[in-house]
Each structure stands twice: as C-alpha cells, then as structure tokens.
Design a protein around this motif. Structure first.
Motif, PDB file in Angstrom:
ATOM      1  N   THR A 284     -13.248 -10.133  20.278  1.00  0.00           N
ATOM      2  CA  THR A 284     -12.519  -8.870  20.364  1.00  0.00           C
ATOM      3  C   THR A 284     -13.314  -7.875  21.204  1.00  0.00           C
ATOM      4  OG1 THR A 284     -11.801  -9.321  18.126  1.00  0.00           O
ATOM      5  CG2 THR A 284     -11.370  -7.131  18.963  1.00  0.00           C
TER       6      THR A 284
ATOM      7  N   THR B  14     -16.132 -10.404   2.585  1.00  0.00           N
ATOM      8  CA  THR B  14     -16.402  -9.232   3.421  1.00  0.00           C
ATOM      9  C   THR B  14     -16.119  -9.478   4.899  1.00  0.00           C
ATOM     10  OG1 THR B  14     -18.705  -9.886   3.668  1.00  0.00           O
ATOM     11  CG2 THR B  14     -18.208  -8.376   1.892  1.00  0.00           C
ATOM     12  N   SER B  15     -15.717 -10.687   5.254  1.00  0.00           N
ATOM     13  CA  SER B  15     -15.553 -10.990   6.677  1.00  0.00           C
ATOM     14  C   SER B  15     -14.137 -10.773   7.186  1.00  0.00           C
ATOM     15  CB  SER B  15     -15.977 -12.421   6.967  1.00  0.00           C
ATOM     16  OG  SER B  15     -17.316 -12.591   6.609  1.00  0.00           O
TER      17      SER B  15
ATOM     18  N   ARG C 181     -19.969  -3.079   8.609  1.00  0.00           N
ATOM     19  CA  ARG C 181     -19.415  -4.092   7.710  1.00  0.00           C
ATOM     20  C   ARG C 181     -19.312  -5.430   8.414  1.00  0.00           C
ATOM     21  NH1 ARG C 181     -16.080  -1.386   3.971  1.00  0.00           N
ATOM     22  NH2 ARG C 181     -15.617  -3.430   3.084  1.00  0.00           N
TER      23      ARG C 181
ATOM     24  N   PHE D 113     -16.949  -7.601   8.536  1.00  0.00           N
ATOM     25  CA  PHE D 113     -15.730  -7.993   9.249  1.00  0.00           C
ATOM     26  C   PHE D 113     -15.704  -7.460  10.676  1.00  0.00           C
ATOM     27  CE2 PHE D 113     -14.484  -4.384   6.505  1.00  0.00           C
ATOM     28  CZ  PHE D 113     -14.057  -3.472   7.456  1.00  0.00           C
ATOM     29  N   ILE D 114     -16.513  -6.442  10.959  1.00  0.00           N
ATOM     30  CA  ILE D 114     -16.596  -5.962  12.337  1.00  0.00           C
ATOM     31  C   ILE D 114     -17.401  -6.950  13.176  1.00  0.00           C
ATOM     32  CG2 ILE D 114     -17.462  -4.094  13.803  1.00  0.00           C
ATOM     33  CD1 ILE D 114     -14.887  -3.515  12.145  1.00  0.00           C
TER      34      ILE D 114
ATOM     35  N   GLN E 163     -10.954  -2.608  21.409  1.00  0.00           N
ATOM     36  CA  GLN E 163     -10.096  -3.138  20.341  1.00  0.00           C
ATOM     37  C   GLN E 163     -10.760  -2.947  18.980  1.00  0.00           C
ATOM     38  OE1 GLN E 163      -6.774  -3.752  20.942  1.00  0.00           O
ATOM     39  NE2 GLN E 163      -7.006  -5.789  20.058  1.00  0.00           N
TER      40      GLN E 163
ATOM     41  N   THR F 280     -14.722  -4.276  22.680  1.00  0.00           N
ATOM     42  CA  THR F 280     -15.232  -3.100  21.970  1.00  0.00           C
ATOM     43  C   THR F 280     -14.128  -2.084  21.718  1.00  0.00           C
ATOM     44  OG1 THR F 280     -17.352  -3.440  23.022  1.00  0.00           O
ATOM     45  CG2 THR F 280     -16.967  -1.285  22.060  1.00  0.00           C
TER      46      THR F 280
ATOM     47  N   ASN G 212     -10.981  -8.001   7.564  1.00  0.00           N
ATOM     48  CA  ASN G 212     -10.759  -6.556   7.535  1.00  0.00           C
ATOM     49  C   ASN G 212      -9.730  -6.209   6.452  1.00  0.00           C
ATOM     50  OD1 ASN G 212     -10.220  -3.853   8.087  1.00  0.00           O
ATOM     51  ND2 ASN G 212     -10.584  -4.148  10.274  1.00  0.00           N
TER      52      ASN G 212
ATOM     53  N   PRO H 274      -8.074   1.972  11.704  1.00  0.00           N
ATOM     54  CA  PRO H 274      -7.154   1.900  10.562  1.00  0.00           C
ATOM     55  C   PRO H 274      -7.813   2.240   9.224  1.00  0.00           C
ATOM     56  CG  PRO H 274      -6.811   0.026  11.988  1.00  0.00           C
ATOM     57  CD  PRO H 274      -8.024   0.739  12.514  1.00  0.00           C
ATOM     58  N   SER H 275      -9.118   1.996   9.100  1.00  0.00           N
ATOM     59  CA  SER H 275      -9.808   2.357   7.860  1.00  0.00           C
ATOM     60  C   SER H 275      -9.868   3.862   7.671  1.00  0.00           C
ATOM     61  CB  SER H 275     -11.242   1.824   7.862  1.00  0.00           C
ATOM     62  OG  SER H 275     -11.255   0.471   8.139  1.00  0.00           O
TER      63      SER H 275
ATOM     64  N   VAL I  14       0.837  -1.196   0.000  1.00  0.00           N
ATOM     65  CA  VAL I  14       0.000   0.000   0.000  1.00  0.00           C
ATOM     66  C   VAL I  14       0.876   1.251   0.000  1.00  0.00           C
ATOM     67  CG1 VAL I  14      -1.803   1.218   1.253  1.00  0.00           C
ATOM     68  CG2 VAL I  14      -1.751  -1.261   1.266  1.00  0.00           C
TER      69      VAL I  14
ATOM     70  N   ALA J 222      -8.483  -0.816  16.911  1.00  0.00           N
ATOM     71  CA  ALA J 222      -7.624  -1.679  16.103  1.00  0.00           C
ATOM     72  C   ALA J 222      -8.289  -2.139  14.813  1.00  0.00           C
ATOM     73  CB  ALA J 222      -7.182  -2.893  16.919  1.00  0.00           C
ATOM     74  N   HIS J 223      -9.633  -2.122  14.763  1.00  0.00           N
ATOM     75  CA  HIS J 223     -10.291  -2.631  13.565  1.00  0.00           C
ATOM     76  C   HIS J 223     -10.931  -1.555  12.713  1.00  0.00           C
ATOM     77  CE1 HIS J 223     -10.081  -7.064  14.236  1.00  0.00           C
ATOM     78  NE2 HIS J 223      -9.718  -6.621  15.425  1.00  0.00           N
ATOM     79  N   ILE J 224     -11.547  -0.548  13.360  1.00  0.00           N
ATOM     80  CA  ILE J 224     -12.235   0.468  12.556  1.00  0.00           C
ATOM     81  C   ILE J 224     -11.300   1.636  12.250  1.00  0.00           C
ATOM     82  CG2 ILE J 224     -14.278   1.907  12.312  1.00  0.00           C
ATOM     83  CD1 ILE J 224     -15.727   0.172  14.241  1.00  0.00           C
TER      84      ILE J 224
END
Lengths: 316, 329
Positions: free
Chosen positions: A215, B102-103, A204, A206-207, A219, A217, B105, A227-228, A23, A223-225
């Motif tokens: 995981t 989609t699962s 989404r 993946f959340i 985190q 909340t 990230n 970075p987007s 990236v 850590a998951h949302i």
C-alpha cells in the motif's frame, strides 16, 4: 459507571448473537439515548426547514425591499417579526439571513476540516522536523485570539472579492471572504486531534501490515489511518459549525462581516445595536434568538454524536 | 531449482538514545523456487528484522541497513526505490504477521482490506477484486465468503483472522510468502490448521515460503531447509532432516534437546533449558555470541567469532568446535 457497561454490552452481544448491529446502528442507538441531542436535532431540522423552506413562500426581493414609511413597525399580521430601521420585513430577512448563516457555518467547516486533517495527518504521520514545524505554527495560530485574527483579516481582505451571482441570486463578495477567514482561523484544534490520533494509530501493527501489502504511503494515510479518526472529526466538525455561525455573527456585528443587502443573522444584529435603548426589541430579539437556538442545538447534537461515536470520551 | 532470492551479508542496526542495537550482523541465505526455508531462533535474535529489511519496512531512522545485497529477480531489494518496493511488497512477496488480532485494521471491512492489493497490483476493477476476494476466502477455508466480506475484523475469531491475513498475503499470487511466526498467537489446534493450510496453498501455488518461528516442532513438518539464528547471526543452516539428526552447532543442539518429547513419561526427565540469556545486542562481544552459554566453549570462542563454514553437504555451521567428535558434558 452505568454508561460504560451499557455501551460495552451491546458490542459484545453483537459479536456472538446472530444479527450483529452495524457500527451505525450502535451509534444511532447511543445517540437516541441522549435526549437533548435528539431535541437539538429536531430543532435544527426545523430551523433548516425554516430558512430554506421559507424561501419558497417569501421572495428575496421582498426581504430586501425597503420602505422608509414602514420603518420600525412592531410585530403585526403583515410583518410577523416587525420591520427594521429602513422598513424591511424582519421575518423575511431572518429566512434569507438564516440561509447565509447556515451556509457559512457548513462551508467554513469544510475548509476548516480539510486544513485540520491535512496539517494533523502530515504532522502525525511523518513526525520529526515536519511535525515540529507544523505544530509550532499551529500553536502560534492558537495563541492569537480567533476574534482578533478575524477582525484583522476581514479588514485586510474585505472588499477584495467582487459580488457574484449564482442561480440568479447576487451575493456579496464579502461572503467568500468571511467563509475563508473563518475556515483558516479555526482548524488548529482539529489538527491537534488528528495528529494525536495519527501518532498512536501509525504505530499499530495493521499499518505495518498495510505497508507489507504494498500500500502506498498516501493510501496508508488516507485510507487506513484516517478512518480511525473519523469519529473525532465528525464530532469536531459538528461543534465547529456552531462556532463558525457564532464567528460570523461576531464580525458581522462589528460591521466587518457580510455586507448588506445580503442578510445574515449577524449583520441584522449590527443594525439593531444603535437602537438597543430605543424600545424596539424585535430588531434584535428574533435574529439573536435564532442564533441562540441554532448554536445550542448544534452543540447538543455534537454532544450526542460524541457519545455515539467517540469511544475515548465515554470515560469522562 | 533456480534461486529466487539471494541475500548476502545483510547488516541492520538501530540507532537509539541508549546506543546502537546490532540487530542483524551479516546474514546470508538463499531461497530457491518453491522451497520452504524455516528461520528459527529465540525472540529478539533478528529473525523479523531480517525480513523487514528485505521488504524495506525498517523505519529509517532509527534503523540503518549498513551493508548487504538481496537479489530478487535480478533486483537488489535493499537498493530499490520506495516506488519499486511498493510493487514488490504484496505483489511478489507476501507477508503474514504474528498476531492476527492486531494485523487487521479494525475500522475497515474484511472486503476492503482484501480487495486493496488486487486493485492496486493487478489493476482489477472493484467487481473483479470482490470476486477474487471471495475465491481467496474460500481457498483459506472461510465459509459464506460473500456475506463475510462486509464484516469487520472484530466479528472474526483469531484463527479466522489469520486465515484472512493469509488470503491477503496470497491475493496477488506472490512467488515468496514470508510468514513471521504466524502460529505463535494461536492455540494449538488452530496452529495445526494454519500450518496445514499454508502447506496446501504452497503446493497449489508453487510459491517459496520463509517461515519464521521459534517452534522447532512446526519446522519439522513444513520446512525443506532450516536456518538457525542467534544474536543477529545465522549460526547453522542445513536440510531439515540433517538438522534434527546431526545438528552441529551447540545452540541448535541445545534447542533440540529442549524440545519436549512424546516418548518421555511424565516425571521421568525434566525439560532441558539453555542456561543464561541471549546477549545484549547493544554491545556484542568480540568472540562467539553464544560462548557464555555454550557447554563446548574453548578459548578461541572468546576471542574470535566463527563464520559460517560448510560442514557437510548442504550443511553449514559457524562453530570452532566439531561437536560431532567430542562428547559434550
């Protein structure tokens, strides 16, 4: 549009061909295509080298040394940028002023980004009543002009913080006040950007999958949302550095910013104001030019970063 | 075999601006250690919502778990705190989702996503977790795991991503794996590979599996027992062989009749379908929800909804009519 096809093509190629570009590599490639951004980056590096490297050759004592006999000297070999109203060397002061201005820009943005992320993430993730509360507060902050907030707060908090010494150098306490008030009056746009991103990303799949992995909340949020949102945050933070430098220049120009003898490009302008019609243009020309160059080049860099990182803006 | 999970009378509703959706209406089932239970039914019949309710993944509001009890190791999952559930999810009960595209990230590497659960639940160090992630990648059949851990999801194909999802779900060796239509989004050859992979891992790890699907063909190959769901009810529950040989509920019979058969020549017979559509879950009729589409329907079906009753050994059905006695039209 050409730019769209150009930017998508390398990504597809990366899926199939053997050494995929990371990236970062892709971003750097797109950034380089933005000529003004590259020029901005170079100028910015020169300015940073000027402010911080210059300090190796000129002492702060010299920058603050005043000799009324030398007042208002035009640029010459001994004073390349001339001298100010009380005979200080403007060249030396732009070096130390640059340090402070750039430092204010960076630290104010750290505060701003922290607040923006926190408010945006909480509002976007939890939604409902908390979202309502935080967003109405954000809007309330937005509708009051930043300059007005800055002046009121500078007036209110100015002089509350004593001077302090770090690494043998003494700074005006007003420096901290200025950094904090710039930070807390400029987080609103970032908060909105982060909130919007959270609203869409939290739905989404993946959340949900992350929650299903156990995981926590916190985190999930950080850590998951988050970075987007990084691309948007980096771009916004870059552009904000320029705004923070400008904001400092405004209030210093109005005499409520960082107090002398600590020099900033902004408060050097303030001194020049009363001499604007006295035929001594070097008083304001050099600090103003440096502000202009810095703000312009940061904006170009920010623009290039947007092209490089933020996939949403490419359609515009 | 000891019972691992015992669900009784689970009812989940969603309160929406358009009205209340009765998604799950009194579902009861049990799962023994090492057993595979298949849950089948049309889309929107409450299969996924049932499993999400068990794991506490229903957003509340708009969701509401009205009643029910789900005993897992003597803990009621439905009444546990969020903190307890965080330790159950991923550690005790793993879950695989329908759409591997989609699962995962997209902004985190496979390695980051694969090490998270073991670091959290098993307290592994970063290095240990990475080693464990490599083992898992190998176990699910991904070659060159060390290198691929630093890749992003977009560098994987759909089947590979589903393997990664399985690896994530199994990272902490859970005692139950919930697979929510894991093969639906994949093409047929990959489907078979994934089913075989799950069977293999189930044998190795001795875990129980709840396999949600609407594909009865897959069920025959993997399940021990089957629960058939319709409109938020379990309408029939039986051992897998009994179900195929002696299905009792008209809905199950219709589903089996709708399967394409390998021994039929093309053009010889049309594929059978079930006329009508599942009922709206906003307002369920007082009677049997399948009545409007049922070819065995009697008067009683419109007035009263039958409950699940034992019909044979290890075979329960919710129907007023004994479909083995009468000949259907």
């Amino acid at each position: 549009m050409m730019s769209t096809t150009e930017t998508i093509a390398p990504r597809q190629a990366a899926d199939e061909l053997a050494p995929p570009l990371s990236v970062r590599q892709l971003g750097w490639r797109r950034f380089r295509r933005h000529k003004l951004a590259v020029a901005g980056l170079i100028i910015l590096m020169v300015l940073i080298a000027y402010s911080f490297g210059g300090a190796l050759f000129v002492s702060e004592k010299y920058a603050n040394y005043n000799d009324l006999n030398q007042a208002l000297q035009p640029p010459s070999a001994t004073h390349p940028f001339g001298t100010d109203t009380i005979g200080r060397d403007i060249f030396a002061r732009t070096i130390y002023g640059g340090q402070i201005s750039l430092f204010i820009g960076l630290t104010a943005v750290i505060i701003e980004t922290g607040l923006g992320i926190l408010v945006g993430a909480l509002a976007g993730y939890y939604g409902g009543r908390l979202d309502n509360l935080l967003m109405r507060f954000t809007e309330a902050m937005i509708i009051i002009p930043q300059l007005f907030l800055l002046i009121v707060m500078a007036k209110f908090f100015g002089g509350q913080v004593p001077n302090f010494t770090i690494f043998g150098r003494t700074y005006s306490g007003s420096l901290v006040v200025i950094i904090v008030i710039i930070g807390i009056t400029s987080w609103m746009y970032l908060a909105r950007i982060v909130r919007a991103e959270f609203l869409s990303v939290k739905e989404r799949e993946f959340i949900l999958a992350a929650h299903a992995m156990g995981t926590s909340t916190r985190q999930v949020i950080f850590a998951h949302i988050l970075p987007s949102c990084m691309a948007a945050i980096i771009v916004s933070a870059t552009l904000s550095v320029a705004n923070a430098i400008l904001a400092e220049a405004y209030i210093s120009f109005l005499g409520m910013g960082v107090q002398p003898p600590t020099a900033t490009w902004g408060n050097m302008l303030e001194r020049a104001y009363s001499y604007i019609d006295k035929g001594v243009p070097w008083l304001w020309f050099f600090p103003a030019m440096l502000i202009l160059l810095t703000v312009l080049s940061i904006n170009f860099v920010g623009d290039g970063m947007r092209d490089a990182l933020d996939p949403h803006s490419r359609t515009v | 075999m000891t019972t691992l999970l015992e669900v009784t009378d689970l009812r989940t509703r969603f309160h929406t601006p358009e009205g209340t959706i009765f998604a799950v209406n009194g579902v009861s089932f049990s799962l023994a250690e090492g057993e595979t239970l298949a849950v089948v039914g049309e889309s929107g019949c409450g299969k996924s919502v049932t499993m999400m309710s068990l794991l506490g993944l229903i957003p509340i509001p708009p969701g509401e778990i009205v009643s029910g009890c789900a005993l897992f190791h003597e803990t009621d999952l439905l009444k546990s705190t969020e903190a307890t559930m965080e330790h159950v999810r991923g550690r005790e009960i793993g879950m695989i989702f329908q759409d591997p595209m989609t699962s995962l990230n997209p902004v985190l590497t496979i390695g980051q996503q694969l090490t998270e659960a073991t670091i959290k639940h098993l307290g592994l160090s970063h290095a240990q977790a990475t080693a464990r992630a490599q083992e898992l990648m190998e176990a699910v059949g991904i070659s060159d795991p060390a290198k691929r851990l630093s890749d992003y999801p977009h560098q994987f194909s759909g089947g590979m991503r589903q393997r990664v999802m399985i690896a994530m779900a199994l990272a902490c060796s859970p005692s139950v794996l919930i697979a929510d239509e894991p093969t639906t989004a994949l093409d047929v050859t990959i489907q078979a590979q994934i089913v075989e992979l799950v069977i293999k891992l189930r044998e190795q790890l001795g875990m129980a599996v709840i396999w949600i699907t609407h594909d009865l063909g897959v069920v025959a190959g993997i399940a021990d027992r089957v629960a058939v769901m319709y409109a938020g009810f379990i309408v029939e529950e039986a051992h897998v062989d009994d179900l195929y040989e002696a299905a009792r509920h008209p809905y199950t019979r219709a589903l089996i009749a709708a399967l394409p058969r390998a021994d039929q020549r093309r053009g010889q017979a049309r594929l059978k379908s079930i006329p009508g559509a599942p009922p709206s879950l906003y307002a369920l009729p007082p009677g049997c929800p399948f009545a409007p589409r049922c070819e065995w329907v009697v008067d009683r079906c419109w007035a009263e909804n039958p409950t699940l009753q034992p019909a044979a050994t290890q075979h329960q059905v919710a129907c007023w009519v004994d479909t083995t006695q009468e000949a259907g039209q």
